[in-house]
Design a protein around this motif. Structure first.
Motif, PDB file in Angstrom:
ATOM      1  N   GLN A   1      65.113  37.378  -6.773  1.00 51.52           N
ATOM      2  CA  GLN A   1      63.977  36.993  -7.601  1.00 51.52           C
ATOM      3  C   GLN A   1      64.504  36.082  -8.705  1.00 51.52           C
ATOM      4  O   GLN A   1      65.622  36.280  -9.194  1.00 51.52           O
TER       5      GLN A   1
ATOM      6  N   PRO B   1      65.148  38.881  -0.806  1.00 53.73           N
ATOM      7  CA  PRO B   1      63.883  38.885  -1.546  1.00 53.73           C
ATOM      8  C   PRO B   1      62.976  40.050  -1.170  1.00 53.73           C
ATOM      9  O   PRO B   1      62.110  40.440  -1.949  1.00 53.73           O
TER      10      PRO B   1
ATOM     11  N   THR C   1      56.318  40.803  -6.691  1.00 53.36           N
ATOM     12  CA  THR C   1      57.095  39.597  -6.427  1.00 53.36           C
ATOM     13  C   THR C   1      56.527  38.843  -5.232  1.00 53.36           C
ATOM     14  O   THR C   1      56.153  39.448  -4.217  1.00 53.36           O
TER      15      THR C   1
ATOM     16  N   GLY D   1      61.958  35.167  -4.865  1.00 51.91           N
ATOM     17  CA  GLY D   1      60.628  35.580  -5.311  1.00 51.91           C
ATOM     18  C   GLY D   1      60.408  35.344  -6.793  1.00 51.91           C
ATOM     19  O   GLY D   1      61.316  34.973  -7.538  1.00 51.91           O
ATOM     20  N   CYS D   2      59.166  35.585  -7.223  1.00 51.27           N
ATOM     21  CA  CYS D   2      58.808  35.473  -8.634  1.00 51.27           C
ATOM     22  C   CYS D   2      57.620  36.389  -8.915  1.00 51.27           C
ATOM     23  O   CYS D   2      56.894  36.782  -8.001  1.00 51.27           O
TER      24      CYS D   2
END
Length: 392
Positions: free
Chosen positions: A192, A210, A311, A361-362
């Motif tokens: 992330q 991720p 995420t 990811g975020c």
């Protein structure tokens, strides 16, 4: 005669000093490479984590460069073999010879994911197994950037319920005084941007997933030759990631896995590009209401319940934010950060979109997760990427 006496005294003194030096010479030979595998296994996957030790032992004979492989084990399922947390090592000559397991140090019962213990163990490795270069493997449960709480949100680790937040882990790594060639997380949901940004100063490369990692973990019997390699760090990290994907694609009985290799010295520039995009497209953030975020969870979310909505694919977020026109400078910088990515999802845990998959990811702030939002604001990525300037 006087000159002879003086010469005799000089020789005796020299011999005495030399003998003193030999008696007090406790220096440890400096290896080319030391790898520490830090296993926090006092939890419900203790048995699977323990199997990684045997997997490493299988792979050590394939190592082609000399070095030291150190394992820290704290796990509940092997009290007979390891009644207390134990640090032990193997020496390899790079020609097929591997030493027997040697216990370096034992510890009293301790919280292996506390800042103090992580620092102390790393310093012990530096003292007892000094090397020109170091690498680190963490194995346990994890949930990425999420804050530690009483639910399944672990951030990193599970030592009889104890966990550590990623910013605290980053501080512990800094306090150890060791900079690593790579840090590999044999743990779920660690690739992330929030995690990578916190750890950007700890290592040259991060090897992470991720999405979820199968409890079988990484195929160390295949990878150990790359783990101890002192050559090209980036290529070694990529080879490790390739072996991971190959194993879950062709050998393991469940075809699932996601992986990425992140180059940390490029992530600050990615934050700068992201911040610029956030400001330019600030008005588009209103699109990310509950309905849109739920759509993202279904199509680009890496976390499953109860970690859903934590995420999403980073590139998918930027594509949506920019009305489908991802800026070329973002694409270029993302490629410089994520130097390798791949996946296999024949047995789907989450939906992977091959056209958008970025390997990292975020988080997208969500009004339904106030505690998550509050913690997100404390992360360095929040301000570096411009979230503070757009009011979320």
């Amino acid at each position: 005669m006087k000159k002879i006496k003086i010469l005799f005294l000089f020789v005796c003194l020299s011999t005495f000093l030399s003998a003193c030096g030999d008696d007090n010479d406790t220096s440890v030979p400096v290896a080319v490479k030391t790898v520490l595998m830090y296993l926090v296994g006092d939890n419900n996957i203790s048995g699977q984590i323990y199997n990684n030790i045997e997997s490493v032992e299988r792979g050590l004979s394939e190592v082609t460069s000399p070095g030291t492989f150190v394992i820290y084990w704290d796990g509940g399922s092997r009290k007979g073999e390891f009644p207390v947390p134990t640090l032990f090592k193997y020496e390899v000559d790079g020609k097929g010879s591997v030493s027997k397991r040697e216990v370096i140090k034992t510890y009293s019962s301790q919280n292996s994911v506390s800042n103090e213990v992580v620092v102390n163990v790393l310093k012990d490795v530096k003292t007892y197994c000094p090397a020109e270069r170091y690498s680190l493997i963490f194995g346990s449960h994890a949930t990425g950037w999420l804050p530690v709480d009483d639910s399944k949100s672990r951030s990193f680790g599970d030592d009889s319920g104890a966990k550590i937040n990623i910013p605290d882990l980053s501080k512990a790594l800094a306090q150890s005084g060791i900079h690593f060639d790579y840090i590999l997380f044999d743990a779920c949901l660690m690739s992330q941007v929030e995690v990578a940004y916190e750890l950007r100063n700890a290592a040259d490369y991060l090897i992470l997933s991720p999405a979820e990692v199968m409890s079988a973990g990484f195929p160390y019997f295949k990878m150990t030759k790359y783990l101890l390699s002192a050559d090209n760090s980036e290529q070694s990290a990529i080879n490790i990631a390739k072996d991971f994907i190959d194993y879950y694609k062709n050998e393991y009985n469940y075809s699932w896995g996601t992986i990425a290799v992140i180059k940390t010295n490029e992530i600050s520039a990615l934050a700068d590009v992201t911040c610029s995009i956030m400001k330019q497209y600030q008005g588009n953030l209103v699109k990310f209401d509950n309905s849109k975020i739920d759509y993202f969870q279904a199509h680009y979310g890496y976390g499953r319940s109860p970690l859903d909505h934590s995420t999403y694919d980073f590139r998918a977020f930027i594509r949506e934010l920019t009305d489908g026109n991802i800026p070329s400078d973002f694409e270029g910088q993302l490629d410089r950060v994520v130097v390798y990515k791949d996946y296999v999802d024949d047995d789907k845990l989450v939906d992977i979109d091959s056209d958008i998959y970025s390997g990292i990811g975020c988080y997208i702030p969500d009004t339904r997760y106030l505690k998550w939002n509050a913690f997100f604001r404390t992360l360095q990525w929040h301000s570096a990427a411009g979230w503070d300037e757009v009011g979320r």
